[in-house]
Design a protein around this motif. Structure first.
Motif, PDB file in Angstrom:
ATOM      1  N   PRO A 168       0.811  -1.229   0.000  1.00 15.53           N
ATOM      2  CA  PRO A 168       0.000   0.000   0.000  1.00 15.53           C
ATOM      3  C   PRO A 168       0.839   1.272   0.000  1.00 15.53           C
ATOM      4  N   MET A 169       1.941   1.253   0.722  1.00 17.80           N
ATOM      5  CA  MET A 169       2.811   2.427   0.770  1.00 17.80           C
ATOM      6  C   MET A 169       3.481   2.665  -0.581  1.00 17.80           C
ATOM      7  N   LEU A 170       3.861   1.582  -1.241  1.00 19.46           N
ATOM      8  CA  LEU A 170       4.464   1.709  -2.566  1.00 19.46           C
ATOM      9  C   LEU A 170       3.450   2.226  -3.579  1.00 19.46           C
ATOM     10  N   LEU A 171       2.203   1.733  -3.496  1.00 18.37           N
ATOM     11  CA  LEU A 171       1.166   2.191  -4.419  1.00 18.37           C
ATOM     12  C   LEU A 171       0.819   3.657  -4.203  1.00 18.37           C
ATOM     13  N   SER A 172       1.090   4.156  -2.985  1.00 16.42           N
ATOM     14  CA  SER A 172       0.840   5.566  -2.695  1.00 16.42           C
ATOM     15  C   SER A 172       2.004   6.453  -3.106  1.00 16.42           C
ATOM     16  N   GLY A 173       3.023   5.841  -3.715  1.00 13.43           N
ATOM     17  CA  GLY A 173       4.166   6.621  -4.177  1.00 13.43           C
ATOM     18  C   GLY A 173       5.255   6.777  -3.143  1.00 13.43           C
ATOM     19  N   GLY A 174       5.203   5.958  -2.080  1.00 16.91           N
ATOM     20  CA  GLY A 174       6.212   6.057  -1.031  1.00 16.91           C
ATOM     21  C   GLY A 174       7.568   5.562  -1.488  1.00 16.91           C
ATOM     22  N   ASP A 175       8.604   6.019  -0.797  1.00 14.12           N
ATOM     23  CA  ASP A 175       9.971   5.594  -1.092  1.00 14.12           C
ATOM     24  C   ASP A 175      10.114   4.091  -0.856  1.00 14.12           C
ATOM     25  N   HIS A 176      10.748   3.417  -1.800  1.00 11.37           N
ATOM     26  CA  HIS A 176      10.879   1.962  -1.752  1.00 11.37           C
ATOM     27  C   HIS A 176      11.571   1.500  -0.473  1.00 11.37           C
ATOM     28  N   ARG A 177      12.704   2.101  -0.138  1.00 12.99           N
ATOM     29  CA  ARG A 177      13.452   1.666   1.040  1.00 12.99           C
ATOM     30  C   ARG A 177      12.677   1.971   2.322  1.00 12.99           C
ATOM     31  N   ALA A 178      12.023   3.132   2.362  1.00 11.07           N
ATOM     32  CA  ALA A 178      11.240   3.486   3.544  1.00 11.07           C
ATOM     33  C   ALA A 178      10.062   2.529   3.728  1.00 11.07           C
ATOM     34  N   ALA A 179       9.418   2.146   2.608  1.00 13.71           N
ATOM     35  CA  ALA A 179       8.279   1.230   2.683  1.00 13.71           C
ATOM     36  C   ALA A 179       8.720  -0.129   3.216  1.00 13.71           C
ATOM     37  N   TYR A 180       9.849  -0.639   2.720  1.00 13.42           N
ATOM     38  CA  TYR A 180      10.322  -1.943   3.187  1.00 13.42           C
ATOM     39  C   TYR A 180      10.784  -1.877   4.633  1.00 13.42           C
ATOM     40  N   ARG A 181      11.401  -0.774   5.013  1.00 15.56           N
ATOM     41  CA  ARG A 181      11.840  -0.630   6.400  1.00 15.56           C
ATOM     42  C   ARG A 181      10.631  -0.589   7.343  1.00 15.56           C
ATOM     43  N   ARG A 182       9.606   0.185   6.955  1.00 11.70           N
ATOM     44  CA  ARG A 182       8.408   0.292   7.781  1.00 11.70           C
ATOM     45  C   ARG A 182       7.674  -1.050   7.845  1.00 11.70           C
ATOM     46  N   ALA A 183       7.606  -1.763   6.730  1.00 11.31           N
ATOM     47  CA  ALA A 183       6.948  -3.068   6.711  1.00 11.31           C
ATOM     48  C   ALA A 183       7.659  -4.054   7.628  1.00 11.31           C
TER      49      ALA A 183
END
Length: 230
Positions: A110-125
Motif C-alpha cells: 500500500p505504501m508503494l502504491l501511494s508513491g512512497g519511497d521503496h526503502r522506507a516502505a520496506y523498512r516500515r513493513a
C-alpha cells in the motif's frame, strides 16, 4: 496518531437498495479516533455492504461518508482510490495476501502504491511485522499460519497510518487461539494508534470486546450494548 484521525469516520443517512431489498435505510454512524465499533447481524443483512460503501467500492443511493475529514460522496474513481490508500486500512476474512510476494513485500505494497519511497516502505513493513510478531526473515507468505497471515494483513492495513481501520470477519477463519490473538491486536492498535475501528463480525465474543456493539437488521443500526473495550 493516524493521519487525519481527528475526524475518524462519519456516516450520515446512508441508503442502499439491492433490487427490491433495502440493505441500508438511513444508516447513521460515528466512530471517533481510537474508538472501536463492532457491527453484527444476520447473514445478508448488509454488513459487508456497509463496509464497501465506506470504502467507496459501492456507491450508496443516498447519504454521506466522511473519512478523516474527507467527504467520499461524489468523488471520481481515481480520487476514491487515493483516499483509500491514504486514509483507510482494510483487513479481510482470509487476509488476501499475495502468495507470490514475501510478507515484507505484501505489507509494503500500500505504501508503494501511494508513491512512497521503496526503502522506507520496506523498512516500515519490516518494523510492523516485527512489532506484530510475524516471522518475515526468509519466510514465504504461503508458509505463514492463519493467525500469522491475519497479523500480516493488519500490518499491511496500518502501514499508511490510516484514519480508519475496517475489518470484515477478520477472525472468521481462525482457530480459537489465533482468533483471540488477532482480536487483541485489532482493538489494541486502534486504541494505541488513534484510528477509528469498524469491525463486522458474526462472532459475538469478538463483538463484545468493542467499545460499542451495533446490530444491522432490516436496514437499520441499533445499539446492542455498551462495550467494555479491549
Amino acid at each position: 496518531m493516524a493521519a487525519g484521525g481527528s475526524a475518524g469516520l462519519r456516516v450520515e443517512g446512508l441508503h442502499h437498495r439491492l433490487g427490491e431489498r433495502v440493505l441500508l435505510d438511513g444508516v447513521e454512524l460515528d466512530v471517533g479516533p481510537g474508538e472501536s465499533v463492532a457491527v453484527t447481524g444476520p447473514s445478508g443483512s448488509g454488513k459487508s455492504t456497509l463496509l464497501m460503501c465506506v470504502l467507496g467500492l459501492v456507491a450508496p443511493d443516498r447519504g454521506s461518508v466522511r473519512v478523516g475529514g474527507r467527504e467520499l460522496t461524489g468523488l471520481a474513481a481515481g480520487q476514491l482510490a487515493q483516499v483509500r490508500r491514504e486514509l483507510m486500512g482494510m483487513v479481510f476474512q482470509f487476509g488476501e495476501l499475495l502468495p507470490e510476494l514475501t510478507p515484507v513485500e505484501n505489507v509494503a505494497l500500500p505504501m508503494l502504491l501511494s508513491g512512497g519511497d521503496h526503502r522506507a516502505a520496506y523498512r516500515r513493513a519490516t518494523e510492523l511485522l516485527a512489532d506484530l510478531g510475524v516471522p518475515h526473515e526468509g519466510t514465504a507468505t504461503g508458509m505463514l499460519s492463519g493467525g500469522e497471515r491475519q497479523r500480516a494483513a493488519v500490518a499491511r492495513a496500518l502501514i499508511t497510518e490510516p484514519a480508519v481501520l475496517l475489518a470484515d470477519e477478520p477472525t472468521g477463519a481462525l482457530d480459537p487461539e489465533a482468533r483471540e490473538a488477532v482480536a487483541d491486536l485489532l482493538f489494541t492498535v486502534s486504541r494505541e494508534r488513534g484510528c477509528a475501528l469498524l469491525l463486522v463480525t458474526h462472532d459475538l465474543s469478538v463483538a463484545a470486546r468493542a467499545g460499542r456493539t451495533l446490530r444491522l437488521e432490516a436496514g437499520t443500526l441499533t445499539d446492542v450494548r455498551d462495550g467494555v473495550g479491549a
